[in-house]
Design a protein around this motif. Structure first.
Motif, PDB file in Angstrom:
ATOM      1  N   PHE A  59      64.339  86.445   4.243  1.00 34.56           N
ATOM      2  CA  PHE A  59      63.348  85.780   5.078  1.00 34.56           C
ATOM      3  C   PHE A  59      63.677  86.055   6.526  1.00 34.56           C
ATOM      4  N   GLY A  60      62.662  86.215   7.354  1.00 34.94           N
ATOM      5  CA  GLY A  60      62.889  86.450   8.768  1.00 34.94           C
ATOM      6  C   GLY A  60      61.604  86.249   9.551  1.00 34.94           C
ATOM      7  N   THR A  61      61.720  86.461  10.845  1.00 34.17           N
ATOM      8  CA  THR A  61      60.592  86.296  11.756  1.00 34.17           C
ATOM      9  C   THR A  61      60.242  87.645  12.356  1.00 34.17           C
ATOM     10  N   VAL A  70      58.118  97.524  11.146  1.00 30.48           N
ATOM     11  CA  VAL A  70      58.123  96.126  11.555  1.00 30.48           C
ATOM     12  C   VAL A  70      59.563  95.744  11.863  1.00 30.48           C
ATOM     13  N   ARG A  71      59.786  95.149  13.028  1.00 28.73           N
ATOM     14  CA  ARG A  71      61.117  94.643  13.382  1.00 28.73           C
ATOM     15  C   ARG A  71      61.153  93.167  13.031  1.00 28.73           C
ATOM     16  N   VAL A  72      62.117  92.792  12.167  1.00 26.51           N
ATOM     17  CA  VAL A  72      62.228  91.432  11.662  1.00 26.51           C
ATOM     18  C   VAL A  72      63.583  90.860  12.053  1.00 26.51           C
ATOM     19  N   GLU A  73      63.572  89.670  12.653  1.00 27.61           N
ATOM     20  CA  GLU A  73      64.810  88.983  13.011  1.00 27.61           C
ATOM     21  C   GLU A  73      65.211  88.100  11.834  1.00 27.61           C
ATOM     22  N   LEU A  74      66.384  88.425  11.238  1.00 29.21           N
ATOM     23  CA  LEU A  74      66.867  87.686  10.079  1.00 29.21           C
ATOM     24  C   LEU A  74      67.679  86.468  10.491  1.00 29.21           C
ATOM     25  N   ALA A  75      68.424  86.605  11.568  1.00 34.97           N
ATOM     26  CA  ALA A  75      69.239  85.532  12.134  1.00 34.97           C
ATOM     27  C   ALA A  75      69.257  85.762  13.636  1.00 34.97           C
ATOM     28  N   PRO A  76      69.640  84.769  14.417  1.00 36.87           N
ATOM     29  CA  PRO A  76      69.668  84.987  15.863  1.00 36.87           C
ATOM     30  C   PRO A  76      70.499  86.218  16.230  1.00 36.87           C
ATOM     31  N   GLY A  77      69.849  87.190  16.853  1.00 33.00           N
ATOM     32  CA  GLY A  77      70.522  88.410  17.274  1.00 33.00           C
ATOM     33  C   GLY A  77      70.591  89.499  16.217  1.00 33.00           C
ATOM     34  N   VAL A  78      70.121  89.239  14.998  1.00 30.47           N
ATOM     35  CA  VAL A  78      70.161  90.237  13.924  1.00 30.47           C
ATOM     36  C   VAL A  78      68.729  90.682  13.644  1.00 30.47           C
ATOM     37  N   VAL A  79      68.384  91.878  14.128  1.00 29.37           N
ATOM     38  CA  VAL A  79      67.032  92.416  13.964  1.00 29.37           C
ATOM     39  C   VAL A  79      67.123  93.682  13.126  1.00 29.37           C
TER      40      VAL A  79
END
Length: 102
Positions: free
Chosen positions: A52-54, A63-72
């Motif tokens: 899951f990510g944003t 698509v660039r997805v951020e999984l955790a803060p700072g992890v894209v």
């Protein structure tokens, strides 16, 4: 008339095959295409791997997805299998505003 009766099972087999195989596959492909075109930055998504990510950025098929803060991570647009709607986090009690109490 005999020739029609000989071809009837074959025609029925083709019709049943279309209804059971081709039509549902076409619907799934159209739904996946609609989902992937609806992706926009800021959406919370689930990838085909179960992560899951944003969504941070979209460029063509990447698509660039951020999984955790700072992890894209960079993934193909087809790896996005679900857009997560506004669901409350698991394990948290509902807001008091939603209870409709006093």
């Amino acid at each position: 008339m005999d020739q029609l009766g000989a071809y009837l099972p074959l025609v029925l087999l083709v019709v049943v095959g279309y209804l059971l195989l081709i039509r549902p596959a076409r619907r799934r492909a159209q739904a996946a295409s609609a989902l992937q075109s609806a992706i926009s930055p800021g959406d919370e998504v689930m990838l085909s791997s179960g992560l899951f990510g944003t969504v941070v950025d979209i460029a063509d098929e990447v698509v660039r997805v951020e999984l955790a803060p700072g992890v894209v991570v960079r993934v193909h647009r087809g790896a996005v299998t679900q857009i997560i709607k506004d669901q409350p986090p698991v394990g948290l009690p509902p807001d008091d505003d939603d209870a409709g109490g006093s």
